[in-house]
Design an enzyme around this catalytic site. Structure first.
Site, PDB file in Angstrom:
ATOM      1  N   ARG A   1     -31.662  -1.496 -38.802  1.00  0.00           N
ATOM      2  CA  ARG A   1     -31.343  -2.916 -39.012  1.00  0.00           C
ATOM      3  C   ARG A   1     -32.248  -3.517 -40.094  1.00  0.00           C
ATOM      4  O   ARG A   1     -31.798  -4.326 -40.907  1.00  0.00           O
ATOM      5  CB  ARG A   1     -31.487  -3.679 -37.696  1.00  0.00           C
ATOM      6  CG  ARG A   1     -31.224  -5.168 -37.825  1.00  0.00           C
ATOM      7  CD  ARG A   1     -31.077  -5.822 -36.489  1.00  0.00           C
ATOM      8  NE  ARG A   1     -31.130  -7.273 -36.595  1.00  0.00           N
ATOM      9  CZ  ARG A   1     -30.751  -8.107 -35.648  1.00  0.00           C
ATOM     10  NH1 ARG A   1     -30.284  -7.638 -34.509  1.00  0.00           N
ATOM     11  NH2 ARG A   1     -30.834  -9.411 -35.812  1.00  0.00           N
TER      12      ARG A   1
ATOM     13  N   ARG B   1     -31.443  -3.269 -29.875  1.00  0.00           N
ATOM     14  CA  ARG B   1     -32.841  -3.487 -30.252  1.00  0.00           C
ATOM     15  C   ARG B   1     -33.860  -2.814 -29.324  1.00  0.00           C
ATOM     16  O   ARG B   1     -35.040  -2.775 -29.641  1.00  0.00           O
ATOM     17  CB  ARG B   1     -33.117  -4.995 -30.327  1.00  0.00           C
ATOM     18  CG  ARG B   1     -32.500  -5.645 -31.555  1.00  0.00           C
ATOM     19  CD  ARG B   1     -32.760  -7.130 -31.589  1.00  0.00           C
ATOM     20  NE  ARG B   1     -31.932  -7.831 -30.613  1.00  0.00           N
ATOM     21  CZ  ARG B   1     -32.017  -9.149 -30.384  1.00  0.00           C
ATOM     22  NH1 ARG B   1     -32.910  -9.866 -31.037  1.00  0.00           N
ATOM     23  NH2 ARG B   1     -31.223  -9.714 -29.500  1.00  0.00           N
TER      24      ARG B   1
ATOM     25  N   ARG C   1     -23.815  -2.446 -25.058  1.00  0.00           N
ATOM     26  CA  ARG C   1     -24.860  -2.681 -26.044  1.00  0.00           C
ATOM     27  C   ARG C   1     -25.796  -1.468 -26.141  1.00  0.00           C
ATOM     28  O   ARG C   1     -27.006  -1.610 -26.321  1.00  0.00           O
ATOM     29  CB  ARG C   1     -25.639  -3.955 -25.708  1.00  0.00           C
ATOM     30  CG  ARG C   1     -26.177  -4.703 -26.934  1.00  0.00           C
ATOM     31  CD  ARG C   1     -26.975  -5.941 -26.556  1.00  0.00           C
ATOM     32  NE  ARG C   1     -26.143  -6.985 -25.990  1.00  0.00           N
ATOM     33  CZ  ARG C   1     -26.524  -7.799 -25.003  1.00  0.00           C
ATOM     34  NH1 ARG C   1     -27.712  -7.681 -24.453  1.00  0.00           N
ATOM     35  NH2 ARG C   1     -25.709  -8.739 -24.556  1.00  0.00           N
TER      36      ARG C   1
ATOM     37  N   TYR D   1     -16.774 -19.782 -28.586  1.00  0.00           N
ATOM     38  CA  TYR D   1     -17.610 -19.797 -29.783  1.00  0.00           C
ATOM     39  C   TYR D   1     -16.964 -20.614 -30.903  1.00  0.00           C
ATOM     40  O   TYR D   1     -17.644 -21.330 -31.647  1.00  0.00           O
ATOM     41  CB  TYR D   1     -17.837 -18.367 -30.277  1.00  0.00           C
ATOM     42  CG  TYR D   1     -18.850 -17.587 -29.483  1.00  0.00           C
ATOM     43  CD1 TYR D   1     -20.213 -17.797 -29.669  1.00  0.00           C
ATOM     44  CD2 TYR D   1     -18.455 -16.613 -28.571  1.00  0.00           C
ATOM     45  CE1 TYR D   1     -21.156 -17.065 -28.960  1.00  0.00           C
ATOM     46  CE2 TYR D   1     -19.392 -15.877 -27.849  1.00  0.00           C
ATOM     47  CZ  TYR D   1     -20.736 -16.108 -28.047  1.00  0.00           C
ATOM     48  OH  TYR D   1     -21.664 -15.376 -27.335  1.00  0.00           O
TER      49      TYR D   1
ATOM     50  N   ASP E   1     -19.482  -6.587 -33.696  1.00  0.00           N
ATOM     51  CA  ASP E   1     -19.758  -7.823 -32.971  1.00  0.00           C
ATOM     52  C   ASP E   1     -18.432  -8.480 -32.617  1.00  0.00           C
ATOM     53  O   ASP E   1     -17.474  -8.389 -33.383  1.00  0.00           O
ATOM     54  CB  ASP E   1     -20.608  -8.775 -33.818  1.00  0.00           C
ATOM     55  CG  ASP E   1     -21.150  -9.943 -33.003  1.00  0.00           C
ATOM     56  OD1 ASP E   1     -20.477 -10.995 -32.939  1.00  0.00           O
ATOM     57  OD2 ASP E   1     -22.217  -9.798 -32.393  1.00  0.00           O
TER      58      ASP E   1
END
Length: 356
Positions: free
Chosen positions: A40, A31, A27, A154, A77
């Protein structure tokens, strides 16, 4: 494509001698970087950012402009694959990723298909190609996918889960349906990763983020065989160069030796496993990647440096180590502490190697 100026990461994965321990971060475009947050914001949403090759390229390169990293990783992703299977991925504010059509009914499961990566996922391949051109041979590009089991979690749960009740209930009560989901998803992952390699990825990683929620017997039934199936189906050489692969099961330290036996080049470790002990268990069978606790990066800089040195010292002056965190970097991390970690890993590993 330009020849690589820095192939230290690839050589380490192939357990060849390197002058220092290469570093990249799970990652690493995220952020915690203000420049990522700006991009973003311009994109409008996380999904739009993923689906814009130009913006995906932009954020992939941002951490490389800040830090002396030894690899870039495609910005995307893991849930792009089930989205391409027709499950309807969306991101709810404050809830994370969700699916509009999770797999619950038998007919839905029987109708599941492996998407064509050059149709439903062409935007990812376009991003890979654009990033490779932009890197211009500076460092290798890593492609990635979720593992069959993690994606299935998921797909059945409909999003993140605290107890994995729905997917585990299916695994135990209808293993035939669970194995069907996993088989189709494994085929999808293989074709997806191979398409990334053909588009320019020079190494690939499989994230089995939720493998560690399983019992040992269940892991060896529902996760490990499908990881092995994925690894067996991967392209291993492209344009005369080896394309190494890494398998990472979060919480998988208990099964380290079994994972090392599936034919992968590297095994990722989370922070719960001492990397020196892991190396003694697997010998020179695989390279090891990891494994600083991401929360160390909230400590003062001198502690970050000391803990980074501990990981390097534990592995020792042996080939086959890629320094990384034991999981993805937190959005609340100080960018300055990342500099301390990266620089310390490079500097201290040179010292360790010089000692022999």
């Amino acid at each position: 494509m330009s020849r690589l100026k820095n192939d230290t990461f690839l050589r380490a994965l192939l357990r060849q001698p390197t002058e220092y321990t290469p570093v990249w971060l799970m990652r690493q475009a995220g952020r915690y970087l203000p420049e990522y947050c700006e991009t973003r914001k311009r994109a409008g949403s996380f999904l739009q950012l993923c689906k814009s090759p130009a913006m995906a390229c932009e954020v992939t390169l941002q951490p490389l402009a800040r830090y002396d990293l030894d690899a870039a990783i495609l910005f995307s992703d893991i849930l792009t694959v089930p989205d391409a299977m027709g499950l309807g991925l969306y991101f709810a504010e404050g809830e994370g990723p969700r699916f509009e059509r999770p797999l619950r009914e038998e007919w839905e499961i029987r109708n599941l298909f492996a998407p064509d990566p050059h149709v439903e996922l062409q935007y990812v391949m376009d991003a890979v190609a654009e990033i490779r051109r932009a890197l211009d041979g500076s460092v290798p590009l890593i492609g990635f996918s979720g593992s069959p089991w993690t994606l299935a979690c998921y797909m059945v749960e409909g999003g993140s889960s605290d107890d994995y009740r729905k997917v585990k209930s299916m695994a135990y009560s209808r293993p035939d349906l669970m194995h069907h989901i996993l088989a189709v998803t494994a085929d999808a992952v293989v074709s997806y990763l191979n398409a990334q390699i053909e588009a320019g990825a020079q190494a690939v990683m499989v994230f089995d983020s939720w493998g560690g929620v399983l019992s040992e017997a269940a892991y060896k039934t529902f996760s490990l065989p499908y990881l092995e199936r994925v690894v067996a189906g991967l392209i291993r050489e492209r344009d005369g160069e080896r394309v190494p692969n890494i398998v990472f099961t979060k919480g998988g330290g208990l099964w380290l030796e079994s994972i090392a036996d599936i034919g992968c080049d590297g095994v990722g470790l989370d922070w719960t496993m001492d990397i020196g002990r892991a190396r003694r268990l697997v010998g020179d069978k695989v390279a090891l990647q990891g494994n600083l606790d991401p929360n160390v990066l909230f400590a003062p800089p001198d502690v970050v440096a000391a803990e980074t040195r501990k990981v390097i010292d534990s592995f020792g002056a042996h080939p086959g180590h890629v320094f990384n965190l034991g999981h993805g970097i937190s959005q609340f991390t100080s960018p300055d502490n990342v500099s301390v970690m990266v620089d310390t890993a490079h500097e201290h590993s040179r010292i360790v190697r010089a000692r022999g």
